[in-house]
Design a protein around this motif. Sequence first.
Motif, PDB file in Angstrom:
ATOM      1  N   TYR A  21       0.819  -1.219   0.000  1.00  0.00           N
ATOM      2  CA  TYR A  21       0.000   0.000   0.000  1.00  0.00           C
ATOM      3  C   TYR A  21       0.851   1.266   0.000  1.00  0.00           C
ATOM      4  O   TYR A  21       1.700   1.449   0.875  1.00  0.00           O
ATOM      5  CB  TYR A  21      -0.899   0.031   1.246  1.00  0.00           C
ATOM      6  N   HIS A 341     -17.509   2.455  14.903  1.00  0.00           N
ATOM      7  CA  HIS A 341     -16.659   3.267  15.765  1.00  0.00           C
ATOM      8  C   HIS A 341     -15.511   3.851  14.941  1.00  0.00           C
ATOM      9  O   HIS A 341     -14.888   3.140  14.155  1.00  0.00           O
ATOM     10  CB  HIS A 341     -16.109   2.381  16.893  1.00  0.00           C
ATOM     11  N   TYR A 343     -12.510   4.414  15.650  1.00  0.00           N
ATOM     12  CA  TYR A 343     -11.216   3.726  15.817  1.00  0.00           C
ATOM     13  C   TYR A 343     -11.135   2.465  14.967  1.00  0.00           C
ATOM     14  O   TYR A 343     -10.066   2.102  14.486  1.00  0.00           O
ATOM     15  CB  TYR A 343     -10.966   3.376  17.283  1.00  0.00           C
ATOM     16  N   ASP A 344     -12.271   1.784  14.827  1.00  0.00           N
ATOM     17  CA  ASP A 344     -12.276   0.604  13.960  1.00  0.00           C
ATOM     18  C   ASP A 344     -11.969   1.011  12.520  1.00  0.00           C
ATOM     19  O   ASP A 344     -11.131   0.400  11.856  1.00  0.00           O
ATOM     20  CB  ASP A 344     -13.645  -0.091  14.024  1.00  0.00           C
ATOM     21  N   LEU A 348      -8.453   0.122  10.386  1.00  0.00           N
ATOM     22  CA  LEU A 348      -8.486  -0.629   9.128  1.00  0.00           C
ATOM     23  C   LEU A 348      -7.995   0.225   7.953  1.00  0.00           C
ATOM     24  O   LEU A 348      -7.407  -0.306   7.005  1.00  0.00           O
ATOM     25  CB  LEU A 348      -9.895  -1.173   8.863  1.00  0.00           C
ATOM     26  N   GLN A 351      -4.212   0.029   8.100  1.00  0.00           N
ATOM     27  CA  GLN A 351      -3.691  -1.217   7.546  1.00  0.00           C
ATOM     28  C   GLN A 351      -3.551  -1.151   6.031  1.00  0.00           C
ATOM     29  O   GLN A 351      -2.845  -1.937   5.432  1.00  0.00           O
ATOM     30  CB  GLN A 351      -4.616  -2.395   7.897  1.00  0.00           C
ATOM     31  N   GLN A 352      -4.272  -0.190   5.436  1.00  0.00           N
ATOM     32  CA  GLN A 352      -4.233  -0.049   3.971  1.00  0.00           C
ATOM     33  C   GLN A 352      -3.454   1.199   3.546  1.00  0.00           C
ATOM     34  O   GLN A 352      -3.651   1.729   2.454  1.00  0.00           O
ATOM     35  CB  GLN A 352      -5.674  -0.008   3.433  1.00  0.00           C
ATOM     36  N   LYS A 398     -13.744  -1.084   1.916  1.00  0.00           N
ATOM     37  CA  LYS A 398     -13.261  -2.394   2.371  1.00  0.00           C
ATOM     38  C   LYS A 398     -13.438  -2.510   3.888  1.00  0.00           C
ATOM     39  O   LYS A 398     -13.883  -3.538   4.398  1.00  0.00           O
ATOM     40  CB  LYS A 398     -11.788  -2.550   1.977  1.00  0.00           C
ATOM     41  N   MET A 402     -15.704  -5.173   6.034  1.00  0.00           N
ATOM     42  CA  MET A 402     -15.163  -6.045   7.081  1.00  0.00           C
ATOM     43  C   MET A 402     -15.912  -5.890   8.395  1.00  0.00           C
ATOM     44  O   MET A 402     -16.053  -6.843   9.156  1.00  0.00           O
ATOM     45  CB  MET A 402     -13.676  -5.728   7.312  1.00  0.00           C
ATOM     46  N   LEU A 403     -16.359  -4.682   8.681  1.00  0.00           N
ATOM     47  CA  LEU A 403     -16.998  -4.423   9.972  1.00  0.00           C
ATOM     48  C   LEU A 403     -18.483  -4.774   9.960  1.00  0.00           C
ATOM     49  O   LEU A 403     -19.096  -4.949  11.011  1.00  0.00           O
ATOM     50  CB  LEU A 403     -16.815  -2.950  10.359  1.00  0.00           C
TER      51      LEU A 403
ATOM     52  N   MET B  21      -4.713  -7.468   7.067  1.00  0.00           N
ATOM     53  CA  MET B  21      -6.147  -7.240   6.855  1.00  0.00           C
ATOM     54  C   MET B  21      -6.909  -8.521   7.216  1.00  0.00           C
ATOM     55  O   MET B  21      -7.964  -8.470   7.821  1.00  0.00           O
ATOM     56  CB  MET B  21      -6.421  -6.837   5.406  1.00  0.00           C
ATOM     57  N   TYR B  24      -6.964  -8.954  10.919  1.00  0.00           N
ATOM     58  CA  TYR B  24      -7.981  -8.079  11.507  1.00  0.00           C
ATOM     59  C   TYR B  24      -9.384  -8.634  11.300  1.00  0.00           C
ATOM     60  O   TYR B  24     -10.245  -8.496  12.156  1.00  0.00           O
ATOM     61  CB  TYR B  24      -7.879  -6.658  10.956  1.00  0.00           C
ATOM     62  N   GLU B  25      -9.574  -9.235  10.153  1.00  0.00           N
ATOM     63  CA  GLU B  25     -10.869  -9.847   9.888  1.00  0.00           C
ATOM     64  C   GLU B  25     -11.179 -10.881  10.977  1.00  0.00           C
ATOM     65  O   GLU B  25     -12.293 -10.968  11.487  1.00  0.00           O
ATOM     66  CB  GLU B  25     -10.832 -10.510   8.499  1.00  0.00           C
ATOM     67  N   ILE B  28     -11.942  -9.156  14.256  1.00  0.00           N
ATOM     68  CA  ILE B  28     -13.307  -8.620  14.212  1.00  0.00           C
ATOM     69  C   ILE B  28     -14.325  -9.732  14.485  1.00  0.00           C
ATOM     70  O   ILE B  28     -15.277  -9.551  15.245  1.00  0.00           O
ATOM     71  CB  ILE B  28     -13.575  -7.941  12.842  1.00  0.00           C
ATOM     72  N   LYS B  32     -17.072 -10.003  17.432  1.00  0.00           N
ATOM     73  CA  LYS B  32     -18.515 -10.211  17.226  1.00  0.00           C
ATOM     74  C   LYS B  32     -19.022 -11.410  18.024  1.00  0.00           C
ATOM     75  O   LYS B  32     -20.162 -11.444  18.462  1.00  0.00           O
ATOM     76  CB  LYS B  32     -18.817 -10.412  15.738  1.00  0.00           C
ATOM     77  N   GLN B  52      -8.427   3.906  23.686  1.00  0.00           N
ATOM     78  CA  GLN B  52      -9.060   4.974  22.901  1.00  0.00           C
ATOM     79  C   GLN B  52     -10.557   4.750  22.782  1.00  0.00           C
ATOM     80  O   GLN B  52     -11.311   5.695  22.675  1.00  0.00           O
ATOM     81  CB  GLN B  52      -8.445   5.041  21.505  1.00  0.00           C
ATOM     82  N   SER B  53     -10.968   3.495  22.790  1.00  0.00           N
ATOM     83  CA  SER B  53     -12.403   3.232  22.810  1.00  0.00           C
ATOM     84  C   SER B  53     -12.759   2.806  24.231  1.00  0.00           C
ATOM     85  O   SER B  53     -11.884   2.532  25.036  1.00  0.00           O
ATOM     86  CB  SER B  53     -12.758   2.144  21.808  1.00  0.00           C
ATOM     87  N   THR B  54     -14.048   2.746  24.510  1.00  0.00           N
ATOM     88  CA  THR B  54     -14.455   2.371  25.865  1.00  0.00           C
ATOM     89  C   THR B  54     -14.521   0.846  25.983  1.00  0.00           C
ATOM     90  O   THR B  54     -15.207   0.189  25.198  1.00  0.00           O
ATOM     91  CB  THR B  54     -15.824   2.990  26.185  1.00  0.00           C
ATOM     92  N   ASP B  73     -16.989  -0.545  22.844  1.00  0.00           N
ATOM     93  CA  ASP B  73     -17.803   0.127  21.814  1.00  0.00           C
ATOM     94  C   ASP B  73     -17.167   0.025  20.426  1.00  0.00           C
ATOM     95  O   ASP B  73     -17.837   0.207  19.417  1.00  0.00           O
ATOM     96  CB  ASP B  73     -18.101   1.588  22.200  1.00  0.00           C
ATOM     97  N   ALA B  74     -15.880  -0.279  20.372  1.00  0.00           N
ATOM     98  CA  ALA B  74     -15.234  -0.499  19.070  1.00  0.00           C
ATOM     99  C   ALA B  74     -14.994  -1.996  18.910  1.00  0.00           C
ATOM    100  O   ALA B  74     -14.551  -2.671  19.840  1.00  0.00           O
ATOM    101  CB  ALA B  74     -13.914   0.256  18.994  1.00  0.00           C
ATOM    102  N   ILE B  75     -15.287  -2.506  17.740  1.00  0.00           N
ATOM    103  CA  ILE B  75     -15.281  -3.958  17.538  1.00  0.00           C
ATOM    104  C   ILE B  75     -13.862  -4.544  17.566  1.00  0.00           C
ATOM    105  O   ILE B  75     -13.653  -5.672  18.023  1.00  0.00           O
ATOM    106  CB  ILE B  75     -16.040  -4.323  16.237  1.00  0.00           C
ATOM    107  N   ILE B  76     -12.881  -3.784  17.113  1.00  0.00           N
ATOM    108  CA  ILE B  76     -11.505  -4.311  17.133  1.00  0.00           C
ATOM    109  C   ILE B  76     -11.009  -4.415  18.580  1.00  0.00           C
ATOM    110  O   ILE B  76     -10.374  -5.410  18.958  1.00  0.00           O
ATOM    111  CB  ILE B  76     -10.567  -3.456  16.247  1.00  0.00           C
ATOM    112  N   HIS B 112       1.719  -3.946  15.810  1.00  0.00           N
ATOM    113  CA  HIS B 112       0.792  -3.615  14.742  1.00  0.00           C
ATOM    114  C   HIS B 112      -0.291  -2.655  15.153  1.00  0.00           C
ATOM    115  O   HIS B 112      -0.999  -2.094  14.327  1.00  0.00           O
ATOM    116  CB  HIS B 112       0.169  -4.885  14.162  1.00  0.00           C
ATOM    117  N   ARG B 117      -3.374   2.558  20.938  1.00  0.00           N
ATOM    118  CA  ARG B 117      -4.113   1.318  21.021  1.00  0.00           C
ATOM    119  C   ARG B 117      -3.291   0.256  21.757  1.00  0.00           C
ATOM    120  O   ARG B 117      -3.823  -0.533  22.529  1.00  0.00           O
ATOM    121  CB  ARG B 117      -4.444   0.820  19.625  1.00  0.00           C
TER     122      ARG B 117
END
Lengths: 404, 139
Positions: A21, A341, A343-344, A348, A351-352, A398, A402-403, B21, B24-25, B28, B32, B52-54, B73-76, B112, B117
């Motif tokens: 990237y 969110h 931050y998510d 991501l 990453q790109q 993208k 993903m989210l 990526m 991260y998938e 995520i 979930k 940074q997120s709650t 609150d953030a999925i990651i 990473h 974070r």
Amino acid sequence: MFNVNSIREEFPILSKKFGKYPLVYFDNGATSQKPNFVIDRIDQYYKEENANIHRGVHTLSQVSTENYENARQTIASFLNAKEKHEIIFTKGTTDGINLVAHSFGALMSLGDEILISEMEHHSNIVPWQMLAEAKGLVLRYIPMTTSGELDLKNIDTLLNEKTKLVAITHISNSLGTINPIADLIELAHSKNAKVLIDGAQSLQHIQVDVQALDCDFLVFSGHKIFAPTGTGILYGKEDLLNKMPPYQGGGDMIKTVTMEKTTFNSLPHKFEAGTPNISGGIGLGAAIEWLSQLNLNEIEVYERSLLQYITAELSKIEGIRFFGTAEEKCSTVSFLIGEFHPYDIGTLLNQQGIAVRTGHHCTQPIMDFYKIPGTIRASLSFYNTKEEIDLFIQALNKAIKMLS
Amino acid sequence: MNIAEKEQELIDSFSIYDDWMEKYEYIIELGKDLPLIDAAFKKEENVIKGCQSTVWLHAEKKDDKIYFTADADAIIAKGIIALLIDVMSGETPQTILDSDLKFIKEIGLQEHLSPTRSNGLVAMVKQMKLYALALNLKK
């Protein structure tokens, strides 16, 4: 004719890659990248000119003093300041505001009022809160409309005979709104209030002429205008700066020191205690020199085309919400997508290869106004391109996929 | 499975992905899949500072072992706390206190994540160990 490709060639970092990237740097509101002209100038300073300034009789000291003072002149000319000594070197915008809060604040007394706005950066809120608390002053805020513009309908009561200072941002860092500062300055002066303009986000986009504007103070950071970090400028009108007591005590700001009493140096040195960031100041001069060679009108037109393009492309994304939709905007967009969110999304995008800012951008009152914890902010500079916007949108889609 | 085996399992799971990526998938998905936390535990005292997120983290002791539940609150962030819960939950307080969590480094998670974070990750681990310490004292 404005040629973005030749501009990009001057910024070595812009050709950086993260794996497959390419870097897409959309975090210019936080800090700008530096052109070779500035990087080489600093390099040259340390290789050939380094010495402490305003002191030595030796050649190197004379050379570095002259170069540092030439940088001051370059900046004075760029801002169209009447006098070179109205240009005070600082560490940055925050430092400049704190200097004014301390030294102009010393001239204020119980019951005096300061007027700021709801869209200020924390740096243009906290020093005034501290000053107001210490001296029993009243701090008032110009409210904001949902489009992210100053709501001036009650300005006649907010700005009154007790107001001694109006401190306002030229461009909102989180929303991109360009404020009508010329009108505000005129209005403030009609009530005998002085005006400080926070130019942290504006000088890299808009030409500012301090005499035409008639502002009393202007502060900005070097690092957001292609210069090194830890540099900045306070412009102040000579008569005001002369009335204000010094900010910090130390070397360079004195005329004579005895055990009983010190007499202070004249402007600008009165406000520049200690050995300054010499290479940084020279680097800032170089950045302004570099910027002055460009056609700022062409830059404005080009940046506006970037803003239109990124806004149009983002508008195609389902569930997008923009924050800051003022008519007059610089090339910054702040947004959220659905319930994702920031931050998510930011992680991501990173990453790109895409650098954006996420969070409250040091403007929590704005986030409270919209009742959101933060936004995703893409702040573009004139070295950015439409191709980069395409990469950004592609990466964003993208991330959303993903989210979801 | 002991803690080392659980860590190895995670290292193996991550090793099949080529790029970040994809990793991260996976994070995520873990986020979930994290079981819902009891709403009563999503209170101010359970918020992890430094993220940074709650992130809310709750711990309780059953049969001398500690069980964690969390939400974010953030999925990651939720995926990352899920990774930590996967390794730490159901272990004795002493095991949790002694853990060095080498999988974080092996996966490359720490380097990473952006510094803020990463601080969040450090804060999560620290909070888990603090819970272990506190619940260990509470007989």
